[in-house]
Design an enzyme around this catalytic site. Structure first.
Site, PDB file in Angstrom:
ATOM      1  N   GLU A  62       0.837  -1.135  -0.069  1.00 28.13           N
ATOM      2  CA  GLU A  62      -0.167  -0.057   0.063  1.00 28.13           C
ATOM      3  C   GLU A  62       0.933   1.355  -0.076  1.00 28.13           C
ATOM      4  OE1 GLU A  62      -3.025  -0.866  -1.205  1.00 28.13           O
ATOM      5  OE2 GLU A  62      -2.567   1.207  -0.651  1.00 28.13           O
TER       6      GLU A  62
HETATM    7  C1  LIG Z   1       2.247  -9.529   0.137  1.00 26.69           C
HETATM    8  C2  LIG Z   1       2.090  -8.516  -0.959  1.00 26.69           C
HETATM    9  C3  LIG Z   1       0.808  -8.141  -1.202  1.00 26.69           C
HETATM   10  C4  LIG Z   1       0.501  -7.065  -2.119  1.00 26.69           C
HETATM   11  N1  LIG Z   1      -0.780  -6.762  -2.382  1.00 26.69           N
HETATM   12  C5  LIG Z   1      -0.800  -5.884  -3.516  1.00 26.69           C
HETATM   13  C6  LIG Z   1      -2.238  -5.668  -4.201  1.00 26.69           C
HETATM   14  O1  LIG Z   1      -3.310  -6.416  -3.649  1.00 26.69           O
HETATM   15  N2  LIG Z   1      -2.401  -4.984  -5.333  1.00 26.69           N
HETATM   16  C7  LIG Z   1      -1.240  -4.295  -5.732  1.00 26.69           C
HETATM   17  O2  LIG Z   1      -1.489  -3.779  -6.927  1.00 26.69           O
HETATM   18  N3  LIG Z   1      -0.042  -4.288  -5.108  1.00 26.69           N
HETATM   19  C8  LIG Z   1       0.171  -5.146  -4.163  1.00 26.69           C
HETATM   20  N4  LIG Z   1       1.411  -5.505  -3.539  1.00 26.69           N
HETATM   21  C9  LIG Z   1       2.458  -4.455  -4.118  1.00 26.69           C
HETATM   22  C10 LIG Z   1       2.920  -3.554  -3.257  1.00 26.69           C
HETATM   23  O3  LIG Z   1       2.107  -2.516  -2.820  1.00 26.69           O
HETATM   24  C11 LIG Z   1       4.552  -3.038  -3.621  1.00 26.69           C
HETATM   25  O4  LIG Z   1       5.346  -3.934  -3.426  1.00 26.69           O
HETATM   26  C12 LIG Z   1       4.883  -1.840  -3.175  1.00 26.69           C
HETATM   27  O5  LIG Z   1       3.897  -0.705  -3.434  1.00 26.69           O
HETATM   28  C13 LIG Z   1       6.377  -1.145  -3.389  1.00 26.69           C
HETATM   29  O6  LIG Z   1       6.538  -1.704  -4.692  1.00 26.69           O
HETATM   30  P1  LIG Z   1       7.983  -2.264  -5.319  1.00 26.69           P
HETATM   31  O7  LIG Z   1       7.685  -3.752  -4.369  1.00 26.69           O
HETATM   32  O8  LIG Z   1       7.804  -2.506  -6.555  1.00 26.69           O
HETATM   33  O9  LIG Z   1       9.125  -1.566  -4.674  1.00 26.69           O
HETATM   34  P2  LIG Z   1       9.781  -0.483  -5.301  1.00 26.69           P
HETATM   35  O10 LIG Z   1       8.765   0.484  -5.992  1.00 26.69           O
HETATM   36  O11 LIG Z   1      10.806  -1.132  -6.417  1.00 26.69           O
HETATM   37  O12 LIG Z   1      10.674   0.181  -4.342  1.00 26.69           O
HETATM   38  C14 LIG Z   1      11.888  -0.408  -3.880  1.00 26.69           C
HETATM   39  C15 LIG Z   1      12.399   0.531  -2.513  1.00 26.69           C
HETATM   40  O13 LIG Z   1      12.604   1.933  -3.281  1.00 26.69           O
HETATM   41  C16 LIG Z   1      11.967   2.866  -2.428  1.00 26.69           C
HETATM   42  N5  LIG Z   1      11.576   3.748  -3.615  1.00 26.69           N
HETATM   43  C17 LIG Z   1      10.865   3.547  -4.592  1.00 26.69           C
HETATM   44  N6  LIG Z   1      10.620   4.898  -5.089  1.00 26.69           N
HETATM   45  C18 LIG Z   1      10.958   5.605  -4.266  1.00 26.69           C
HETATM   46  C19 LIG Z   1      11.125   7.188  -4.225  1.00 26.69           C
HETATM   47  N7  LIG Z   1      10.438   7.806  -5.195  1.00 26.69           N
HETATM   48  N8  LIG Z   1      11.772   7.689  -3.314  1.00 26.69           N
HETATM   49  C20 LIG Z   1      12.216   7.085  -2.207  1.00 26.69           C
HETATM   50  N9  LIG Z   1      12.078   5.685  -2.049  1.00 26.69           N
HETATM   51  C21 LIG Z   1      11.675   5.268  -3.368  1.00 26.69           C
HETATM   52  C22 LIG Z   1      10.852   2.156  -1.870  1.00 26.69           C
HETATM   53  O14 LIG Z   1      10.453   2.740  -0.592  1.00 26.69           O
HETATM   54  C23 LIG Z   1      11.239   0.568  -1.393  1.00 26.69           C
HETATM   55  O15 LIG Z   1      12.386   0.792  -0.304  1.00 26.69           O
HETATM   56  C24 LIG Z   1       1.564  -6.320  -2.687  1.00 26.69           C
HETATM   57  C25 LIG Z   1       2.972  -6.666  -2.308  1.00 26.69           C
HETATM   58  C26 LIG Z   1       3.236  -7.829  -1.134  1.00 26.69           C
HETATM   59  C27 LIG Z   1       4.684  -7.951  -1.190  1.00 26.69           C
END
Ligand SMILES: Cc1cc2nc3c(=O)[nH]c(=O)nc-3n(C[C@H](O)[C@H](O)[C@H](O)COP(=O)(O)OP(=O)(O)OC[C@H]3O[C@@H](n4cnc5c(N)ncnc54)[C@H](O)[C@@H]3O)c2cc1C
Length: 603
Positions: free
Chosen positions: A446
């Site tokens: 989220e």
């Molecule tokens: C168990 C689980 C359930 C989930 N359920 C859903 C769901 O129902 N629907 C859905 O759509 N998604 C879902 N997600 C996805 C989840 O919302 C994302 O994993 C999350 O938003 C982060 O995206 P990412 O994993 O690609 O990380 P990334 O975007 O790749 O981020 C990696 C790191 O970089 C940091 N970062 C990225 N951009 C910036 C920035 N601009 N400034 C500072 N720091 C930054 C982040 O904070 C993080 O620490 C789920 C994930 C999990 C693991």
């Protein structure tokens, strides 16, 4: 197996004595008939469901997890999940706060949040199936056409069908502008949607006859970035008919291609979803999908924050019971249990520190979260336009704080409570390590807590020239002015006023630095979240202390010990948790250079 008793006394204290929630809600015609007895009755029944039905499924769900059958592309949820959902649906719980015109009970969202707290204490993974369904319902309620509402809302409100939110793709997590899924218009007004979604919670399961996916995708002529994203409703089975009589029809072109193996919430199916020319329908306006999806995302952010609260409460209850029971060592102030070979570990100051940390964050978080939920109701229903605007501003300002501050605290508290168990906390059968694993995801999904912190400092405070923060500050100032002369309130009012001043000064300082260099805001945001989170908690703790002091004064020696304990916990909060802000103010002020100087290739 872990124990859990719903904290009814504290919930009712917050609702009735601290927030006066029923009186506030009754101003709105929709809730004119609400009374305290009804509210208490609903919470007590909800508590019974969580204690009797959900709690026994929590460890089983963790151990068994969901299983995927590649032949049928189906997902089986753990033992007891479907039966629990059947009971939940039959009792009408899914529609607790849903509109009566679609078959819901029309009760306040505040009650939904209280129910969430208890659900997350007793089975977070299970609770995400109905939780996302509520999110999908709310999103369609605000943005769908009348035809779409009549088709989907009665089914979602009854729990016959469940919902999901499909944003994330392999290349697109935080940065939704990178989204690639495509939607091609068809002559009949529908769209053919193609793409790959990952991490979709509750994306496939055996608990309901249909799953309604809310999918973000791009139209062929869409502009690049977040301005070119549209929202579609994509059912697993294309419905036939309408309203409560709608039936499931043909299987749609989307399927679950696999489940993620993950650290916690094993009972929730985290799915890879393939959209292979799936039929979907546009919700709201083209290219305005992100705006529409924000209804679901904001609702989910509040829900996730409350996951942090629910886990804190259950971890605390178990650790407190264990600390009374486990005997090791002797009290530093002399033997407390002469009849046994050692004293219970509750005598040790540091064990108490761990327990009180969880207790203070649970009770402070409860007051805060319930107040924000009250704002959610008032922003929609209060007859006074100014109050609706104030409530909407508070929702906007507080949503990232609920999500990030409460889930950071939730993880910290789950770990502290695990520590109370010593080595026995690391062992599966006691259930404490499950709370730690489950709590960890709440800081990530989220929108990570970093992103929430950037949202708070950047969008909600600086871009708004601090207006919403000042509105909240006004509440704090009024409280200080009202009770600042009471000597018995001194120990709470003085630190509250102090952190209020410090937030004002720091915000101005960061605003100026960020004006010159935006990385300064990025470097300070996570510290800033902890500082403002504490300002908010200090306000609610001071309010609770005031109610407790008044009751102690009024009832004298016969006072319910609950109020004395509340006061003691308030003192712990002000003396042991709030001072964390001094550290964060210092690190926030240290600037971006110490983070940005090291060249990327040197990492
Ligand atoms: C168990 C689980 C359930 C989930 N359920 C859903 C769901 O129902 N629907 C859905 O759509 N998604 C879902 N997600 C996805 C989840 O919302 C994302 O994993 C999350 O938003 C982060 O995206 P990412 O994993 O690609 O990380 P990334 O975007 O790749 O981020 C990696 C790191 O970089 C940091 N970062 C990225 N951009 C910036 C920035 N601009 N400034 C500072 N720091 C930054 C982040 O904070 C993080 O620490 C789920 C994930 C999990 C693991």
């Amino acid at each position: 197996m872990p124990i859990y008793k719903a904290p009814l006394k504290d919930q009712q204290f917050v609702l009735h004595e601290v927030l006066g929630a029923v009186d506030e809600l009754k101003q709105a015609p929709r809730y004119a008939d609400l009374d305290e007895d009804t509210v208490n009755h609903v919470i007590e029944e909800a508590a019974r469901f969580c204690e009797d039905v959900l709690l026994p499924t929590n460890m089983v769900g963790d151990e068994e997890g969901c299983t995927y059958d590649p032949a049928t592309r189906s997902v089986k949820t753990p033992k007891g999940f479907k039966e629990a959902f059947d009971k939940f649906r039959e009792a009408g719980w899914q529609g607790l706060a849903g509109e009566t015109e679609y078959g819901g009970q029309g009760l306040p969202h505040l009650l939904q949040i209280i129910f969430y707290e208890m659900q997350y204490s007793t089975n977070q993974a299970w609770s995400m199936y109905p939780g996302l369904t509520i999110g999908a319902y709310e999103c369609l309620l605000r943005h769908a056409s009348e035809e779409q509402k009549n088709l989907y809302l009665p089914k979602l409100v009854s729990g016959q069908w469940t919902g999901t939110m499909c944003l994330t793709e392999p290349q697109c997590g935080t940065d939704l502008g990178m989204l690639r899924s495509r939607a091609v218009p068809q002559p009949d007004g529908s769209y053919k949607i193609t793409g790959e979604k990952i991490f979709i919670s509750s994306g496939e399961h055996d608990m309901a006859e249909n799953i309604i996916h809310l999918v973000l995708a791009r139209l062929p002529d869409a502009p690049a970035g977040t301005k070119g994203i549209s929202l579609f409703v994509v059912p697993k089975f294309v419905p036939v008919g309408s309203g409560a009589d709608a039936k499931v029809g043909a299987r749609n072109g989307l399927y679950c291609a696999g489940l993620e193996e993950k650290m916690g919430i094993h009972g929730n199916a985290t799915c890879q979803i393939v959209l292979d020319n799936a039929t979907g329908w546009l919700v709201g306006e083209p290219n305005k999908g992100l705006n529409a999806m924000f209804v679901m995302m904001n609702g989910a952010r509040l829900g996730v924050g409350v996951q942090g609260l629910g886990l804190t409460e259950v971890a605390y209850q178990n650790a407190a019971a264990y600390a009374q029971d486990r005997i090791q060592g002797r009290s530093l102030s002399g033997v407390k249990s002469p009849g046994t070979s050692a004293d219970p570990i509750i005598v040790h100051p540091d064990v108490r520190r761990m327990l009180l940390t969880a207790r203070a964050y649970a009770e402070g978080g409860r007051a805060f979260a319930y107040w924000v939920a009250l704002m959610a109701d008032l922003q929609l229903q209060d007859p006074d336009e100014e109050k609706r605007k104030f409530a909407a501003d508070m929702m906007s300002l507080m949503t990232p704080i609920v999500k990030a501050f409460m889930t950071d605290n939730g993880y910290k508290c789950a770990t502290e409570c695990q520590q109370v168990y010593g080595g026995h906390g690391y062992i599966r059968q006691n259930g404490m390590e499950q709370f730690v694993r489950d709590a960890r995801i709440n800081m990530i999904y989220e929108g990570t807590n970093t992103i929430q912190s950037l949202d708070l400092l950047g969008r909600k405070v600086l871009m708004d020239n601090g207006a919403k923060l000042r509105s909240f500050g006004k509440l704090v100032t009024e409280f200080i002015e009202q009770y600042g002369t009471r000597t018995d309130m001194n120990e709470f009012i003085t630190p509250l006023a102090d952190i209020g001043d410090k937030v004002t000064k720091l915000t101005m300082e960061l605003g100026m630095k960020a004006f010159a260099n935006q990385e300064e805001a990025g470097a300070a945001a996570v510290d800033y979240m902890r500082i403002v989170g504490h300002l908010v908690y200090a306000y609610f703790w001071a309010k609770m202390a005031k109610v407790a002091l008044d009751r102690i004064k009024a009832d004298g020696d016969g006072v319910d010990p609950f109020y004395r304990h509340k006061l003691t916990t308030a003192r712990f909060y002000f003396q042991r948790l709030l001072p964390e802000t001094a550290f964060h103010i210092r690190t926030a002020r240290s600037g971006a250079k110490n983070l940005m100087e090291l060249p990327a290739e040197a990492f």
